[in-house]
Design a protein around this motif. Structure first.
Motif, PDB file in Angstrom:
ATOM      1  N   UNK A   1      48.761  65.983  56.106  1.00  9.88           N
ATOM      2  CA  UNK A   1      48.498  64.590  56.463  1.00  9.88           C
ATOM      3  C   UNK A   1      48.921  64.284  57.890  1.00  9.88           C
ATOM      4  N   UNK A   2      49.862  65.060  58.418  1.00  4.75           N
ATOM      5  CA  UNK A   2      50.355  64.818  59.762  1.00  4.75           C
ATOM      6  C   UNK A   2      51.329  63.656  59.840  1.00  4.75           C
ATOM      7  N   UNK A   3      51.803  63.182  58.715  1.00  2.00           N
ATOM      8  CA  UNK A   3      52.749  62.066  58.690  1.00  2.00           C
ATOM      9  C   UNK A   3      54.144  62.556  58.345  1.00  2.00           C
ATOM     10  N   UNK A   4      55.127  61.719  58.576  1.00  2.29           N
ATOM     11  CA  UNK A   4      56.520  62.065  58.292  1.00  2.29           C
ATOM     12  C   UNK A   4      56.662  62.545  56.853  1.00  2.29           C
ATOM     13  N   UNK A   5      57.414  63.617  56.688  1.00  3.02           N
ATOM     14  CA  UNK A   5      57.655  64.162  55.357  1.00  3.02           C
ATOM     15  C   UNK A   5      56.589  65.118  54.878  1.00  3.02           C
ATOM     16  N   UNK A   6      55.549  65.331  55.655  1.00  3.61           N
ATOM     17  CA  UNK A   6      54.466  66.240  55.286  1.00  3.61           C
ATOM     18  C   UNK A   6      55.037  67.652  55.186  1.00  3.61           C
TER      19      UNK A   6
ATOM     20  N   UNK B   1      50.518  72.963  58.019  1.00  5.42           N
ATOM     21  CA  UNK B   1      49.829  72.429  59.192  1.00  5.42           C
ATOM     22  C   UNK B   1      50.566  71.250  59.814  1.00  5.42           C
ATOM     23  N   UNK B   2      51.627  70.772  59.182  1.00  5.74           N
ATOM     24  CA  UNK B   2      52.303  69.543  59.607  1.00  5.74           C
ATOM     25  C   UNK B   2      52.790  69.613  61.045  1.00  5.74           C
ATOM     26  N   UNK B   3      53.453  70.688  61.420  1.00  6.35           N
ATOM     27  CA  UNK B   3      53.991  70.783  62.771  1.00  6.35           C
ATOM     28  C   UNK B   3      52.874  70.707  63.807  1.00  6.35           C
ATOM     29  N   UNK B   4      51.816  71.446  63.586  1.00  4.52           N
ATOM     30  CA  UNK B   4      50.690  71.416  64.523  1.00  4.52           C
ATOM     31  C   UNK B   4      50.069  70.038  64.634  1.00  4.52           C
ATOM     32  N   UNK B   5      49.930  69.339  63.515  1.00  4.54           N
ATOM     33  CA  UNK B   5      49.362  67.996  63.538  1.00  4.54           C
ATOM     34  C   UNK B   5      50.265  67.023  64.303  1.00  4.54           C
ATOM     35  N   UNK B   6      51.564  67.118  64.073  1.00  2.94           N
ATOM     36  CA  UNK B   6      52.497  66.249  64.785  1.00  2.94           C
ATOM     37  C   UNK B   6      52.523  66.564  66.283  1.00  2.94           C
ATOM     38  N   UNK B   7      52.494  67.838  66.615  1.00  5.69           N
ATOM     39  CA  UNK B   7      52.459  68.219  68.027  1.00  5.69           C
ATOM     40  C   UNK B   7      51.187  67.703  68.697  1.00  5.69           C
ATOM     41  N   UNK B   8      50.071  67.761  67.988  1.00  8.38           N
ATOM     42  CA  UNK B   8      48.807  67.262  68.542  1.00  8.38           C
ATOM     43  C   UNK B   8      48.893  65.757  68.797  1.00  8.38           C
ATOM     44  N   UNK B   9      49.438  65.010  67.849  1.00  5.87           N
ATOM     45  CA  UNK B   9      49.567  63.562  68.036  1.00  5.87           C
ATOM     46  C   UNK B   9      50.527  63.245  69.180  1.00  5.87           C
ATOM     47  N   UNK B  10      51.632  63.991  69.263  1.00  9.23           N
ATOM     48  CA  UNK B  10      52.585  63.793  70.358  1.00  9.23           C
ATOM     49  C   UNK B  10      51.926  64.129  71.690  1.00  9.23           C
TER      50      UNK B  10
END
Length: 162
Positions: free
Chosen positions: A15-20, A24-33
């Protein structure tokens, strides 16, 4: 035709949201950042008349000195045609020049000009307050810790992803 997809009981959907807990979570968060940071830096560079792609090349020229285009391709993650367009833009603005490489008449090295260095320095001044805004929600020492963690994640001893 519908496909019957059975979900593995231990699988987590990204989902790319906190607690995911997805892989894939790290990659999604890095992309949003990255998108957020890129927007802030584009805001700093806009009044100077350049884009992030131009500034990425200027960074490499400052770090490496005169650099052949194929090395700029590798250093910036761009492609050959993209680097040619960026270097053309920088030359038109007087921020960089192509010069012959001794011993190889076919190859040209790209070199930053005095005007390019002035713009490079001006970009850092313009980006300062915006970069501070980018990390304003972090606590004391957290921006430095984030930089350290991202540097360790991005840089490996041989300079290549593991």
């Amino acid at each position: 035709m519908a496909t019957d997809v059975t979900r593995h009981p231990n699988a987590s959907r990204a989902t790319g949201h906190a607690g995911d807990a997805s892989p894939f979570a790290l990659g999604l968060l890095l992309r949003r950042a990255h998108w957020r940071a890129a927007a802030v830096m584009a805001e700093a560079l806009g009044p100077l008349g350049i884009e992030l792609r131009h500034f990425a090349v200027l960074i490499e020229l400052v770090n490496r000195g005169p650099t052949v285009q194929r090395d700029l391709v590798a250093a910036t993650g761009s492609d050959k045609a993209g680097i040619m367009r960026v270097v053309d833009d920088l030359e038109r603005r007087g921020l960089a020049v192509r010069k012959a490489v001794p011993g190889d008449r076919r190859v040209r090295a790209v070199e930053i000009t005095g005007e390019g260095l002035e713009l490079f320095d001006a970009a850092h001044v313009a980006a300062g307050p915006l970069a501070a805004r980018l990390v304003a929600e972090l606590g004391a020492g957290e921006p430095e810790r984030l930089m350290d963690l991202l540097t360790r994640l991005a840089d490996t001893p041989d300079g290549k992803p593991e």
